[in-house]
Design an enzyme around this catalytic site. Structure first.
Site: not given
Ligand code: IPE
Ligand code: IPE
Ligand code: MG
Length: 255
Positions: A21, A38, A132
């Site tokens: 995240d 990303h 792995l």
């Molecule tokens: C969880 O992250 C999903 C992934 C890392 C793929 P999100 O950023 O979508 O989760 P919330 O919305 O903050 O809970």
């Molecule tokens: C995690 O990073 C990747 C996915 C959920 C695909 P985020 O895109 O959720 O990044 P934040 O949480 O908005 O910073």
């Molecule tokens: Mg996120």
């Protein structure tokens, strides 16, 4: 002594699961578009997969895209899908060179056809690898998985005469997307969010949870080692008392 050398090789978590995240915030903080985050997150994936393979971790599950992430703006979803396909195409060779077997869990029917095909090929090309196990959670959510498991068991009761009284934890476990893998022992979430976000709710029952402020695009092997060292300091009690656990450990060590 480096962090890596401090890790006890006899007490590695067999399965590490990571909620990757913070990509969007990492990019915003740099005045960039979310997709830039990303894009840089892929480098962290490479680094952590390599780190786990080097340590001899058996299973690594990466939460890459949740069922709920489909609700993000269309341009971000499309960008993520393209990045995913592009990365898999480029990385298959490296996976093979490192004996890494790719798996996916999630609702593949939601993915665009080109992404499904690319994934299918990568799964086949790495199927014979024995190192792995890299499990990508894509279009995955735990409630989706549990709903499917309940439907599958109900169907067996209805059509195959399964007696509800004979349903056990194994019956449920066998219907999960993760039936072939042990439960994660260590769950890491990056970027300072303290929640599970619909990830492996059943399988994480006794996982040790580790949260770090580090955003996913900045997460590297050293951060992974810190998490593993933290895990190795914990007393895992599984409902028992600390004294019982200590006695059991002493018994095992005496063998
Ligand atoms: C969880 O992250 C999903 C992934 C890392 C793929 P999100 O950023 O979508 O989760 P919330 O919305 O903050 O809970
Ligand atoms: C995690 O990073 C990747 C996915 C959920 C695909 P985020 O895109 O959720 O990044 P934040 O949480 O908005 O910073
Ligand atoms: Mg996120």
């Amino acid at each position: 002594m480096s962090l890596k050398e401090k890790i006890n090789k006899d007490r590695l978590p067999s399965h590490i699961a990571i909620i990757m995240d913070g990509n969007g915030r990492w990019a915003k903080e740099k005045g960039q578009d979310r997709l830039y985050g990303h894009f840089h997150g892929v480098e962290s994936v490479r680094n952590i997969v390599e780190g786990c393979a080097e340590l001899g971790i058996g299973y690594l599950t990466l939460y890459a895209f949740s069922t709920e992430n489909w609700d993000r703006p269309e341009y971000e979803v499309t960008g993520l899908m393209e990045l995913l396909v592009d990365t898999i195409r480029k990385e298959v060779e490296t996976l093979n060179r490192n004996n890494i077997k790719l798996h996916v869990i999630g609702d593949m029917s939601m993915l665009p056809e080109y992404a499904r095909q690319e994934l299918q090929e990568a799964l086949q090309m790495t199927a014979a690898n024995t190192g792995l196990n890299l499990i990508m959670a894509l279009s995955y959510s735990s409630r989706w998985e549990l709903l499917n498991a309940v439907k599958a068991i109900a169907t067996e009761v209805k059509n195959n005469g399964l007696d509800p009284d004979t349903i056990t934890h194994d019956t449920i476990q066998n219907k999960l997307c993760t039936s072939a893998f042990p439960d994660p022992e260590l769950m890491i979430r990056t970027s300072g969010e303290y929640r599970i976000s619909n990830f492996l709710l059943y399988q994480l029952a006794y996982a040790e949870l580790y949260f770090t402020q580090v955003r996913w695009p900045d997460f590297r092997k050293e951060n992974l080692y810190e998490a593993i060292l933290d895990f190795q300091q914990r007393e895992r009690r599984f409902g028992k008392t600390g004294d019982q656990v200590k006695a059991e450990t002493a018994d095992t060590n005496a063998l």
